[in-house]
Design a protein around this motif. Structure first.
Motif, PDB file in Angstrom:
ATOM      1  N   VAL A 267      -3.269   2.668  -1.364  1.00  0.00           N
ATOM      2  CA  VAL A 267      -4.063   1.472  -0.411  1.00  0.00           C
ATOM      3  C   VAL A 267      -5.351   3.497  -0.437  1.00  0.00           C
ATOM      4  O   VAL A 267      -6.312   3.324  -1.241  1.00  0.00           O
ATOM      5  N   GLU A 268      -4.581   4.809  -0.094  1.00  0.00           N
ATOM      6  CA  GLU A 268      -4.785   5.468  -0.635  1.00  0.00           C
ATOM      7  C   GLU A 268      -5.633   5.893  -2.265  1.00  0.00           C
ATOM      8  O   GLU A 268      -7.059   6.517  -2.485  1.00  0.00           O
ATOM      9  N   SER A 271      -8.730   3.780  -2.406  1.00  0.00           N
ATOM     10  CA  SER A 271     -10.015   3.778  -1.905  1.00  0.00           C
ATOM     11  C   SER A 271     -10.620   5.051  -2.748  1.00  0.00           C
ATOM     12  O   SER A 271     -11.966   4.744  -2.251  1.00  0.00           O
ATOM     13  N   ILE A 282     -10.151  -3.541   0.118  1.00  0.00           N
ATOM     14  CA  ILE A 282      -9.222  -3.825  -1.004  1.00  0.00           C
ATOM     15  C   ILE A 282      -8.923  -5.248  -0.893  1.00  0.00           C
ATOM     16  O   ILE A 282      -8.335  -5.694  -0.129  1.00  0.00           O
ATOM     17  N   CYS A 284      -6.221  -7.401  -1.542  1.00  0.00           N
ATOM     18  CA  CYS A 284      -4.215  -6.933  -1.954  1.00  0.00           C
ATOM     19  C   CYS A 284      -3.801  -8.079  -2.091  1.00  0.00           C
ATOM     20  O   CYS A 284      -3.584  -9.695  -1.293  1.00  0.00           O
ATOM     21  N   LEU A 293      -2.537  -4.346  -5.259  1.00  0.00           N
ATOM     22  CA  LEU A 293      -4.376  -3.764  -4.662  1.00  0.00           C
ATOM     23  C   LEU A 293      -5.259  -3.278  -5.746  1.00  0.00           C
ATOM     24  O   LEU A 293      -4.958  -2.296  -6.656  1.00  0.00           O
ATOM     25  N   SER A 295      -9.498  -2.517  -5.620  1.00  0.00           N
ATOM     26  CA  SER A 295     -10.977  -2.531  -5.613  1.00  0.00           C
ATOM     27  C   SER A 295     -11.879  -2.241  -6.475  1.00  0.00           C
ATOM     28  O   SER A 295     -11.668  -2.188  -7.449  1.00  0.00           O
ATOM     29  N   ASN A 320     -10.486  -3.983   5.203  1.00  0.00           N
ATOM     30  CA  ASN A 320     -11.193  -2.492   5.221  1.00  0.00           C
ATOM     31  C   ASN A 320     -10.394  -1.773   4.924  1.00  0.00           C
ATOM     32  O   ASN A 320      -9.136  -1.541   5.920  1.00  0.00           O
ATOM     33  N   ASN A 321     -10.120  -0.352   4.307  1.00  0.00           N
ATOM     34  CA  ASN A 321      -9.513   0.327   3.505  1.00  0.00           C
ATOM     35  C   ASN A 321      -8.985   0.923   5.352  1.00  0.00           C
ATOM     36  O   ASN A 321      -8.145   1.973   5.068  1.00  0.00           O
ATOM     37  N   HIS A 322     -10.176   1.431   5.948  1.00  0.00           N
ATOM     38  CA  HIS A 322      -9.985   2.238   6.608  1.00  0.00           C
ATOM     39  C   HIS A 322      -9.278   1.529   7.877  1.00  0.00           C
ATOM     40  O   HIS A 322      -7.935   2.656   8.603  1.00  0.00           O
ATOM     41  N   LEU A 325      -5.317   1.590   6.591  1.00  0.00           N
ATOM     42  CA  LEU A 325      -4.659   2.675   6.885  1.00  0.00           C
ATOM     43  C   LEU A 325      -4.175   3.307   7.972  1.00  0.00           C
ATOM     44  O   LEU A 325      -3.561   3.821   7.897  1.00  0.00           O
TER      45      LEU A 325
END
Length: 371
Positions: A267-268, A271, A282, A284, A293, A295, A320-322, A325
């Protein structure tokens, strides 16, 4: 008031207590710290008169008892820069306070303690004791999902439920849910209340990472946390908290087992193209033995994948990536279990065994990628 005390102990107390002090208040005394010299100690108090109050006591040689309120910012700045290990303080009948340490000497004007509002009291009839480390972890694993906006003020706090030998914390913000549960040695039944997120952040900072116990005393409108030498009093939030049980999906069509660290790293990576200005969900894809994954933003595309085990139907979802995470970073264990029920139902993040935590992350509707 005439006292002598350790600079180190005084500084720690002032820096902690001043976090509860009101930065803007029509009452000048509330921008200060109340100091009360007792027989062998000095009591310090910070209070914002609305949400939060914090008190502590430190050892001191007290030649003359007394009280004074000193500007939290100025007093903190002075104590922080004092040169010697000992601090001597004297207050005269005109509220002038002299602070001496080594060759340094300050005289600052105080405010009479009579102008300082009284802290609310909590009867302490109901309450529990719980390990410092357990409570610290429980707060850490739920506070990220507390609502920041006050559209629904009740959701700017965390719901506590105590009963049947368990304590459960629940936070929601409209996009995600975090729930954490632990066994607790308590006969309390049916205890339910909502503690402001701001108060829990301060309690978490005070909690040491050890197995000693802290104490929670619950009143009708306030809660008292007793952590070592510190007490934190907070006003409980009023209103109707979300019926979180009905928000948690009961069925799932797919279960995914994966390594937490691999999901976080993936994910990081995808992102890196997402910014506050260039927002994008993102994508998935949970497939038979792989999670893929990707983006897409105006500055480019990113894709990544890692191995996982899927039981059930493949699912494609956007997040939402935030928010994704936050849930993953607060999950305990090398592996986690995801329960999915289609692309538009919330994703459940669960431990491999038991039910110590449950995180819900709401999906984002995906658009087809351009070109």
């Amino acid at each position: 008031m005439i006292i002598t005390c350790s600079r180190e102990q005084l500084l720690e107390a002032v820096l902690n207590v001043q976090r509860a002090v009101s930065s803007k208040s029509s009452i000048p005394a509330l921008q200060g710290i109340l100091l009360k010299a007792k027989q062998n100690s000095i009591f310090l108090c910070g209070y914002d008169a609305e949400m939060l109050g914090m008190t502590t006591e430190i050892e001191a040689e007290v030649t003359q008892t007394g009280t004074i309120v000193l500007s939290a910012k100025l007093f903190g700045d002075i104590v922080r820069r004092l040169p010697d290990e000992r601090v001597h303080m004297e207050t005269d009948d005109k509220n002038m306070t002299t602070i001496r340490s080594g060759q340094s000497n300050f005289s600052i004007v105080g405010i009479p303690a009579e102008e300082y509002p009284e802290l609310p009291t909590v009867s302490g009839e109901r309450g529990i004791r719980i390990s410092n480390l357990v409570l610290k972890n429980m707060i850490h694993q739920t506070i990220f999902a507390v609502a920041e906006s006050d559209a629904k003020p009740i959701h700017t706090g965390t719901l506590f439920e105590i009963g049947s030998g368990k304590i459960r914390l629940v936070s929601v913000d409209g996009y995600r849910l975090a729930m954490r549960e632990e066994m607790v040695n308590s006969d309390e039944q049916g205890l339910s209340f909502v503690v402001p997120g701001k108060a829990l952040q301060e309690v978490s900072k005070l909690l040491p990472e050890n197995d000693e116990n802290c104490e929670l005393q619950i009143g009708s409108r306030h809660i008292l946390f007793i952590v070592g030498r510190y007490t934190v009093i907070a006003r409980l939030l009023e209103g109707e908290f979300l019926d979180y049980r009905s928000a948690i999906p009961q069925k799932s069509s797919s279960t995914v087992i994966l390594k937490t660290s691999e999901f976080i790293s993936s994910v990081e990576r995808v992102s890196l193209l997402i910014t506050d200005r260039l927002k994008s969900p993102i994508r998935c894809i949970f497939d038979e033995d792989t999670v893929r994954l990707s983006s897409y933003t105006p500055i480019g595309r990113a894709s990544d994948q890692f191995p996982a085990k899927l039981v059930g139907n493949p699912v494609e979802m956007g997040f939402n990536n935030h928010y994704l995470l936050d849930a993953l970073r607060n999950a305990e264990g090398d592996q986690i279990k995801l329960e999915l029920n289609g692309s538009l139902s919330p994703m459940k993040v669960l431990p491999m065994e038991g039910n110590s935590f449950l995180f819900l992350v709401l999906p984002v509707r995906l658009k087809s990628e351009a070109g």
